[in-house]
Design an enzyme around this catalytic site. Structure first.
Site, PDB file in Angstrom:
ATOM      1  CG  LEU A 185      -1.874   1.179   1.323  1.00 32.19           C
ATOM      2  CD1 LEU A 185      -2.877   1.147  -0.078  1.00 32.19           C
ATOM      3  CD2 LEU A 185      -2.636   1.244   2.510  1.00 32.19           C
ATOM      4  CD  GLU A 206       8.161   0.014  10.456  1.00 30.45           C
ATOM      5  OE1 GLU A 206       7.940  -1.078   9.804  1.00 30.45           O
ATOM      6  OE2 GLU A 206       9.218   0.461  11.035  1.00 30.45           O
ATOM      7  N   GLY A 210       7.281  -3.589  16.088  1.00 29.15           N
ATOM      8  CA  GLY A 210       8.017  -4.246  14.779  1.00 29.15           C
ATOM      9  C   GLY A 210       8.377  -2.950  13.893  1.00 29.15           C
TER      10      GLY A 210
END
Ligand SMILES: *Cc1c(COP(=O)(O)O)cnc(C)c1O
Length: 326
Positions: A185, A206, A210
């Site tokens: 995306l 994010e 992570g």
């Protein structure tokens, strides 16, 4: 690099293939949101896309490009979530046989949806088996085409049509926030942004648990981490794609991170203020915009909601795990 990098032309071609098939999702505004961030905020709602997430765009684009021979033989994919449904629905529309590997512990709703679209589902153990190996093996032995979830030119070009629609509707933006798992995306959106709003700051978001892409950009090469423990299950990817990373490296400078608590507060915001159910991963973009609001004053800001697939039991569980603040 196995293939040439896709360009904005590929995003435009994908948009033509998706015309009349994908929903043109709404761009919503909220006075309360504008006041809170002190900016004009445009929310592109892929939670209202077919099957509930932007993944339909890339899945359909990849399948629509297959030759007659490839279509007759069929496709294979693996996913615990939205990519499974995207490939299954696209295959149903195009009358292509589809086999999807899904982990034994995939949600019952997602399993039922994928089977409901007519795909053949094969279970696997996500801790002891490597689904990408299973899928590529089956593809080779049966002559099927493997459709990866993000690291594919046709998949990411399809995903880029969401941002393309956003810019067509609202014009250039000062900043665009996009969530980031394997980067399909984000890389597709970056191609649209470079062409239609070159001055726009692209922000990939994010989970804090992570931040592999943040690390990868610092290092200049892809960093692989342990599967992050986060409620943002659409962004639990241990490593960004090879193709997606090339595009992100060239076009995206800023990666922000968001905690699970911030995701739940954003889910609550969407539900209470904008009357929308958004899955945790879909909240990454706005959660990051909330945090960055001091630097967004007076700007035109885009936020892409990636998807809305969450069942109500899980939704209420998360609401009670993180009670309302302020
Ligand atoms: C797949 C998915 C993502 C991550 O997309 P990538 O293209 O892998 O970066 C984010 N949100 C939702 C809802 C998804 O299904």
């Amino acid at each position: 690099m196995p293939q040439a990098l896709p360009t904005f032309e590929d995003v435009l071609a994908a948009a033509a293939r998706l015309e009349g098939v994908a929903h043109k999702t709404p761009v919503l505004r909220s006075r309360f949101l504008d006041q809170k961030i002190q900016a004009q905020v445009f929310v592109k709602c892929e939670n209202f896309q077919r099957m509930g997430a932007f993944k339909f765009r890339g899945g359909f684009n990849a399948l629509a490009k297959l030759s007659e021979t490839q279509r007759r033989a069929g496709v294979v994919a693996y996913s615990s979530g939205n990519h499974a449904q995207a490939v299954a629905l696209s295959a149903q529309i195009l009358q292509i046989p589809a086999t999807i590997f899904m982990p034994h512990d995939a949600s019952a709703a997602k399993l039922a949806a994928t089977q409901g679209y007519g795909a053949k589902v094969i279970g696997y153990d996500r801790y002891s088996e490597d689904a990408s190996v299973l899928a590529t093996e089956l593809a080779r032995s049966k002559g099927l085409t493997f459709i990866p979830p993000f690291d594919h030119p046709d998949v990411l070009s399809g995903q880029g049509t969401a941002a393309l629609e956003l810019f067509k509707e609202v014009g250039p933006l000062d900043a665009l926030f996009v969530c980031l798992g394997g980067g399909g995306l984000l890389s597709g959106s970056a191609l649209a942004t470079q062409a239609l709003s070159p001055g726009c700051q692209m922000v990939g978001v994010e989970p804090a648990a992570g931040n592999d892409v943040q690390q990868s950009l610092r290092k200049g090469e892809r960093v692989k981490i342990a599967t992050p423990v986060t409620i943002a299950d659409g962004a639990q990817t241990p490593m960004v794609g090879a193709i997606t990373f090339e595009i992100i490296k060239a076009l995206v400078k800023d990666i922000h991170t968001v905690t699970d608590e911030q995701l739940v507060q954003t889910m609550r915001f969407y539900a209470e203020r904008m009357k929308m159910i958004v899955e945790p991963t879909g909240c990454l973009s706005l959660a990051a915009a909330f945090q960055a609001s001091a630097s967004l004053k007076g700007q035109k800001v885009g936020v892409i909601i990636s998807g809305g697939n969450i069942d109500m039991a899980r939704f209420s569980e998360l609401m009670s795990a993180y009670p309302a603040v302020d």
